[in-house]
Design an enzyme around this catalytic site. Structure first.
Site, PDB file in Angstrom:
ATOM      1  N   LYS A  76       0.856  -1.182   0.000  1.00  0.00           N
ATOM      2  CA  LYS A  76       0.000   0.000   0.000  1.00  0.00           C
ATOM      3  C   LYS A  76       0.893   1.234   0.000  1.00  0.00           C
ATOM      4  O   LYS A  76       1.926   1.250   0.705  1.00  0.00           O
ATOM      5  CB  LYS A  76      -0.892  -0.022   1.250  1.00  0.00           C
ATOM      6  N   SER A 151      -9.743   2.063   2.926  1.00  0.00           N
ATOM      7  CA  SER A 151      -8.846   2.792   2.064  1.00  0.00           C
ATOM      8  C   SER A 151      -7.851   1.912   1.307  1.00  0.00           C
ATOM      9  O   SER A 151      -7.300   2.365   0.305  1.00  0.00           O
ATOM     10  CB  SER A 151      -8.071   3.828   2.873  1.00  0.00           C
ATOM     11  N   SER A 175      -9.929  -0.323   7.135  1.00  0.00           N
ATOM     12  CA  SER A 175      -9.335  -0.211   5.800  1.00  0.00           C
ATOM     13  C   SER A 175      -8.621  -1.436   5.253  1.00  0.00           C
ATOM     14  O   SER A 175      -8.252  -1.445   4.082  1.00  0.00           O
ATOM     15  CB  SER A 175      -8.379   0.971   5.754  1.00  0.00           C
TER      16      SER A 175
HETATM   17  N1  GLN Z   1     -13.134   4.453   6.422  1.00  0.00           N
HETATM   18  C1  GLN Z   1     -12.550   4.895   7.661  1.00  0.00           C
HETATM   19  C2  GLN Z   1     -12.133   6.331   7.513  1.00  0.00           C
HETATM   20  O1  GLN Z   1     -12.419   6.892   6.538  1.00  0.00           O
HETATM   21  C3  GLN Z   1     -11.385   4.038   8.030  1.00  0.00           C
HETATM   22  C4  GLN Z   1     -10.205   4.271   7.193  1.00  0.00           C
HETATM   23  C5  GLN Z   1      -9.024   3.444   7.587  1.00  0.00           C
HETATM   24  O2  GLN Z   1      -9.179   2.403   8.234  1.00  0.00           O
HETATM   25  N2  GLN Z   1      -7.847   3.929   7.247  1.00  0.00           N
HETATM   26  O3  GLN Z   1     -11.512   6.902   8.357  1.00  0.00           O
END
Ligand code: GLN
Length: 484
Positions: A76, A151, A175
């Site tokens: 990532k 994400s 995410s």
């Molecule tokens: N969707 C959540 C957010 O927008 C979690 C994102 C993540 O786990 N990095 O913060």
């Protein structure tokens, strides 16, 4: 070769059936052919990958290989990679080349894994759809009109489309688990502190945790030991010894007590997802797992508390992007104030700005007690809910996400709807517990994720139950049409 499990790849490499260079070239060719449709990769490091593969082949020939030596993977683009652009999918870091490797990258490299490239994601990991990237949205290989989740959506799309055998992700509120669920993969968010955060670009430091994404629990069990463990450069990394996860995979699960939180099966849960989870639950029952209903009474407070704590920490962490030290700098600033203001205005996207503003607000002197302090208290209540549950059961089972993959653009206009994608995953981060997602039966041609949550450092138990499920079912083997 792109359908092989990690264990099968390792066996093929060890037997000389194929070399790491051949294997790596095969995946690089697949990326070249298929990624234009998916946009899963931000950077492909072809030459470096082939060079690393050559070095892995030498290790294999010398008899110095480990279980992962010569196997390719994707990182990532939130993990710093020495000499390679590390963008966090933000215009802010579009021109940033990391001067060092993150601990996770360093360890997987030392294990002999070959980096294919860096995967696309929501900007600074803020999102649930991988649509906020500066490099454009990622598409779900199961249906390119739909999002892969986020994400870590680029990692999920890459592994699901068999463009990489495995990938790294990070999970602050879901995410790793939510994109793995939406793309039909297995993904693990380890216990907070299990995996070092050093060199992983910070979003919300008390929640961020790196972990593996792959096609089976067995693959995750092979990857985790190479990522986990104490790191003196991360003061929150745990000294807890790293167990032999692969050795635990086949343990008997008869009599294992698994809790079903009533709050996770109420309104808001898509009927197709619910039916699929129920089918998986029945299979586990057939393996001797004992289910009982439990309560996590503060579940409804998890998303609201998270959207105070995470933005608060993000507003502080992202203060470092000031246009001075590194990252984007605006053209011809008039003075220092103008430099800060325009560099940040021009280089951050709308969602990142929204979070910084929310975070700054909840931390401001007049509102700190009402929001930030209150959210921290709720966080404790949520952890207490899980503690009480784990006095009665060994593991918790539920859906990973309330819906299947949604359409691109469907939720971008309404941030709160987007935030609810993580309604079942966020509490796990707030409590710092390990959470795993594995595919349940598909519904309407789209993948569904089954979530398992364990007590602190019970990753082995999660992987064990998931592996037993995958030994008796083939849901995790489904391949998106056109990518087999
Ligand atoms: N969707 C959540 C957010 O927008 C979690 C994102 C993540 O786990 N990095 O913060």
């Amino acid at each position: 070769m792109h359908q092989f499990s990690l264990a099968r790849l390792a066996a093929g490499l060890a037997a000389g059936e194929f070399s790491s260079r051949e294997l790596t070239a095969h995946f690089l060719d697949r990326i070249e052919r298929h990624d234009p449709r998916l946009n899963a990769f931000v950077t492909v490091t072809r030459d470096a990958a082939l060079a690393q593969a050559g070095a892995a082949d030498a290790r294999l020939r010398a008899g110095e290989a480990g279980p992962l030596t010569g196997i390719p993977l994707a990182h990532k683009d939130i993990f710093c990679t020495e000499g390679v652009r590390t963008s966090c999918a933000s215009r802010m870091l579009d021109g940033f080349t990391a001067p060092y490797d993150a601990t996770v990258v360093e360890r997987l490299k030392a294990a002999g894994m070959v980096m294919l490239g860096k995967t696309n994601m929501d900007e600074f990991a803020m999102g649930s759809s991988s649509e906020t990237s500066w490099y454009g949205p990622v598409k779900n290989p199961w249906d390119p009109a739909r999002v892969p989740g986020g994400s870590s959506g680029g990692s999920a799309a890459a592994v699901a489309a068999r463009l990489a055998p495995a990938a790294t992700g990070t999970d602050t509120g879901g995410s790793i688990r939510q994109p793995a669920a939406l793309c039909g993969l297995s993904g693990l968010k380890p216990t907070y502190g299990r995996v070092s955060r050093w060199g992983m670009i910070a979003f919300a430091s008390s929640l961020d945790q790196g972990g593996p994404m792959a096609r089976s629990a067995e693959d995750l069990a092979l990857l985790l030991p190479a990522m986990a463990g104490f790191d003196e450069r991360d003061s929150t990394s745990s000294p807890e010894p790293v167990p032999d996860y692969p050795a635990q995979l086949d343990e008997d699960v008869k009599g294992l007590r698994v809790g079903l939180p009533r709050e996770w099966f109420r309104e808001g849960l898509d009927a197709g997802v619910a039916a699929s989870i129920e089918e998986a639950r029945r299979v586990l029952e057939g393996l001797g797992v004992v289910f009982r209903d439990i309560d996590l009474p503060n579940s409804a407070l998890a998303v609201p508390a998270y959207y105070v704590v995470a933005p608060a920490e993000c507003s502080s962490n992202l203060a470092r992007y000031d246009g001075v030290r590194y990252g984007y700098r605006c053209e011809a600033p008039r003075d220092l104030e103008d430099l800060y203001r325009r560099s940040r205005s021009e280089a951050f996207g709308a969602e990142v700005k929204r979070r910084i503003m929310m975070g700054t607000y909840v931390l401001s002197a007049g509102y700190y007690d009402a929001y930030y302090l209150k959210a921290q208290k709720i966080r404790r209540l949520i952890a207490d809910d899980f503690r009480a549950a784990f006095a009665e059961v060994d593991l918790i089972l539920g859906p990973t996400s309330p819906t299947r993959a949604f359409r691109l653009g469907e939720k971008t206009a309404d941030p709160v709807t987007m935030y609810l994608s993580d309604i079942y995953t966020i509490a796990v981060n707030l409590a710092g517990l390990p959470g795993l997602t594995v595919p349940a039966p598909m519904a309407g041609g789209l993948p569904v994720g089954l979530q398992l949550v364990g007590d602190y450092f019970q990753e082995g138990r999660l992987l064990n139950l998931a592996h037993r499920l995958q030994r008796t079912t083939d849901w995790h083997l489904a391949t998106p049409p056109g990518f087999d």
